[in-house]
Design a protein around this motif. Structure first.
Motif: not given
Length: 120
Positions: A37-48
């Protein structure tokens, strides 16, 4: 041609005591398997820690098992691409953002979509 190459490829290989990947492994990426379900868009907050996926237990998982799970993920993403290869906004995703099959594999290699999680 690229599709056939991806179908025949593997995320990584262990040869004797050496792991080979395209890129590097970090403490945040080792033994982590992305969600389909991982989406190809910026992951907001950058928290891994909030990137969708599963952190396998490094004390009970071998490197070969982890790589096998990554390859299963990649092959599943390619199957999803075959079923749904075109970008569309008609699938009911939030905010009307476009999505398509195989998107999770593209996101896995992206530092913006999977910060700190990709060995690519």
């Amino acid at each position: 041609l690229v599709y056939q190459f991806l179908r025949a490829s593997t995320i990584g290989v262990v040869h004797q005591s050496t792991l080979f990947v395209h890129g590097a492994i970090s403490s945040r990426s080792v033994f982590w398997v992305p969600s389909p379900q991982l989406k190809y868009r910026k992951h907001l907050g950058g928290d891994y820690r909030t990137v969708p996926g599963t952190q396998l237990h490094d004390a009970t998982t071998t490197m070969e098992e982890w790589l096998r799970k990554l390859d299963e993920f990649a092959q599943g993403a390619l199957d999803a691409y075959v079923e749904d290869p075109y970008w569309s906004t008609e699938r009911g995703w939030e905010d009307g953002e476009a999505t398509r099959g195989g998107e999770a594999l593209m996101a896995y290699q992206s530092g913006m979509a999977a910060p700190g999680r990709s060995p690519v």
